[in-house]
Design a protein around this motif. Structure first.
Motif, PDB file in Angstrom:
ATOM      1  N   GLU A 177      41.383  33.008  53.360  1.00 10.32           N
ATOM      2  CA  GLU A 177      41.773  32.218  54.536  1.00 10.32           C
ATOM      3  C   GLU A 177      40.728  31.171  54.912  1.00 10.32           C
ATOM      4  N   ASN A 178      39.576  31.198  54.249  1.00  6.58           N
ATOM      5  CA  ASN A 178      38.553  30.175  54.510  1.00  6.58           C
ATOM      6  C   ASN A 178      38.816  28.883  53.730  1.00  6.58           C
ATOM      7  N   VAL A 179      39.846  28.898  52.879  1.00  5.67           N
ATOM      8  CA  VAL A 179      40.134  27.706  52.057  1.00  5.67           C
ATOM      9  C   VAL A 179      41.450  27.091  52.527  1.00  5.67           C
ATOM     10  N   SER A 180      41.424  25.784  52.810  1.00  6.42           N
ATOM     11  CA  SER A 180      42.679  25.136  53.217  1.00  6.42           C
ATOM     12  C   SER A 180      42.776  23.734  52.613  1.00  6.42           C
ATOM     13  N   ASN A 181      43.972  23.176  52.724  1.00 11.24           N
ATOM     14  CA  ASN A 181      44.261  21.787  52.332  1.00 11.24           C
ATOM     15  C   ASN A 181      44.023  21.470  50.849  1.00 11.24           C
ATOM     16  N   VAL A 182      44.209  22.479  50.002  1.00 11.93           N
ATOM     17  CA  VAL A 182      44.301  22.197  48.567  1.00 11.93           C
ATOM     18  C   VAL A 182      45.691  21.587  48.347  1.00 11.93           C
ATOM     19  N   ILE A 183      45.782  20.624  47.462  1.00 19.12           N
ATOM     20  CA  ILE A 183      47.086  19.956  47.250  1.00 19.12           C
ATOM     21  C   ILE A 183      47.602  20.207  45.832  1.00 19.12           C
ATOM     22  N   ILE A 184      48.904  20.434  45.748  1.00 19.17           N
ATOM     23  CA  ILE A 184      49.573  20.409  44.441  1.00 19.17           C
ATOM     24  C   ILE A 184      50.437  19.149  44.432  1.00 19.17           C
ATOM     25  N   TRP A 185      50.145  18.262  43.501  1.00 19.09           N
ATOM     26  CA  TRP A 185      50.921  17.026  43.360  1.00 19.09           C
ATOM     27  C   TRP A 185      51.881  17.168  42.174  1.00 19.09           C
ATOM     28  N   GLY A 186      53.127  16.699  42.378  1.00 14.47           N
ATOM     29  CA  GLY A 186      54.028  16.496  41.252  1.00 14.47           C
ATOM     30  C   GLY A 186      54.963  17.629  40.927  1.00 14.47           C
ATOM     31  N   ASN A 187      54.990  17.977  39.641  1.00 20.14           N
ATOM     32  CA  ASN A 187      55.979  18.912  39.116  1.00 20.14           C
ATOM     33  C   ASN A 187      55.416  20.333  39.089  1.00 20.14           C
TER      34      ASN A 187
END
Ligand SMILES: NC(=O)c1ccc[n+]([C@@H]2O[C@H](COP(=O)([O-])OP(=O)(O)OC[C@H]3O[C@@H](n4cnc5c(N)ncnc54)[C@H](O)[C@@H]3O)[C@@H](O)[C@H]2O)c1
Ligand SMILES: O=C(O)C[C@H](O)C(=O)O
Length: 333
Positions: A177-187
């Motif tokens: 829960e200390n990690v946020s706003n990682v993004i997965i882009w695309g497919n």
């Protein structure tokens, strides 16, 4: 105070993912602790016996929010009056396959289910496509449900997001829960771009950019990206079956955030109809970072992508355009 029941459909209800997902939904993890439910469970005729067993188990769970369970092989019954649709039912890939190899087997299912949603679901139904290839199946589903807004069709990349968060938490040595706003882009495929450059990690009670917390740019650009891209295949190689428990958790997370919202400064990744943001092709279902308020998602704007990111976004966008062309030729639309 318990609320009036909403109708929720889960397709592929006799399958692996559903076996974990149904319990999460029925105990209130998705729609909240006061929202009562009618579960509509769709599978194909040969699976009705197995589905009966799932129905027995749901009864035996003695869950207070679950008001009725309707097992069926008829899409008309399954989609009637639904406010939320988890479209899980589809063939999973086997070792050595890419997810797009499933297009020929699976895309027709999403045409039929789009038509059924169009006729029988509530017009504000929120649709989550899990069955692979999820992005292109979601696109086809929406095309066959013209009376339902396009923004109500989404594809699941939350499992990739959860995987990415877990990799970073383990690398830094902090709780998830200390990690946020990682993004997965695309497919949702091996061309996806898991991107930690906008992510934040809480270390010693202080929020810092993930790149600072990880202290290993080379790892973030290589090992991290390829581990997340290939995690589904790694699970299949180990289990001889595709991920199910983690996929169910991700589906529950996705729909919960869509119904209940995300905090102002946090975003989650969802495959949504592309408006061309960040140079993505239009008219494909592309995973973007979104913020959600009052049941509506919005693509987070204004993030700066470097050339490395732009190159990967272009690759995954191109694959989605190719999948769209293949899907259209399969269903003859
Ligand atoms: N997007 C993601 O992150 C993600 C993650 C994991 C799995 N998946 C995909 O989810 C899908 C389901 O995986 P699973 O492990 O539960 O598979 P499974 O084979 O265990 O279950 C699939 C179920 O769908 C049913 N089904 C097939 N055609 C149907 C139809 N037309 N209508 C209703 N039901 C139908 C099958 O009879 C079966 O019971 C696969 O395509 C898999 O690749 C996606
Ligand atoms: O990899 C697969 O085929 C299943 C699923 O899409 C996953 O990401 O685990």
């Amino acid at each position: 105070m318990p609320q009036e029941p909403i109708h929720v459909v889960v397709t592929g209800a006799a399958g692996q993912i559903a076996y974990s997902l149904l319990y999460m939904i029925a105990k209130g993890d998705v729609f909240g602790p006061n929202q009562t439910l009618v579960l509509r469970l769709l599978d194909i005729p040969p699976m009705m016996g197995v589905l009966e067993g799932v129905v027995m188990e749901l009864a035996d769970c003695a869950l207070p929010l679950l008001r009725e369970v309707i097992p069926t092989a008829d899409p008309v019954v399954a989609f009637k009056d639904v406010s939320a649709a988890f479209l899980v039912g589809a063939m999973p890939r086997k070792e050595g396959m890419e997810r797009k190899d499933l297009l020929a087997a699976n895309v027709k299912i999403f045409k039929v289910q789009g038509e059924a949603l169009d006729k029988h679901a509530k017009k504000d139904v929120k649709v989550l496509v899990v069955g692979n290839p999820a992005n292109t199946n979601a696109l086809i589903c929406s095309k066959y449900a013209p009376s339902i807004p396009k923004e109500n069709f989404t594809a699941m990349t939350r499992l990739d997001q959860n995987r990415a968060q877990a990799q970073i938490a383990a690398k830094v040595g902090v709780p998830i829960e200390n990690v946020s706003n990682v993004i997965i882009w695309g497919n949702h495929s091996s061309t996806q771009f898991p991107d930690a450059s906008h992510a934040v990690v809480v270390v010693d009670n202080k929020s810092v950019p993930a790149v600072e917390a990880v202290k290993d740019g080379e790892w973030l650009r290589n090992v991290f990206v390829s581990t997340v891209q290939k995690r589904g295949a790694a699970v299949i190689a180990a289990r001889k079956m595709s991920s199910a428990m983690s996929a169910a958790k991700a589906a529950a997370d996705h729909m919960r955030d869509w119904f209940l919202g995300t905090p102002d400064n946090k975003f989650v990744s969802m495959g949504v109809l592309s408006d061309g943001s960040y140079g993505a092709p239009k008219d494909v279902v592309f995973s973007f970072p979104v913020n959600i308020k009052n049941g509506k998602w919005q693509i987070v704007q204004g993030l700066q992508n470097d050339d490395f990111a732009k190159g990967l976004l272009a690759l995954t966008g191109k694959e989605l355009e190719e999948e769209r062309a293949d899907a259209i030729s399969i269903i003859g639309a």
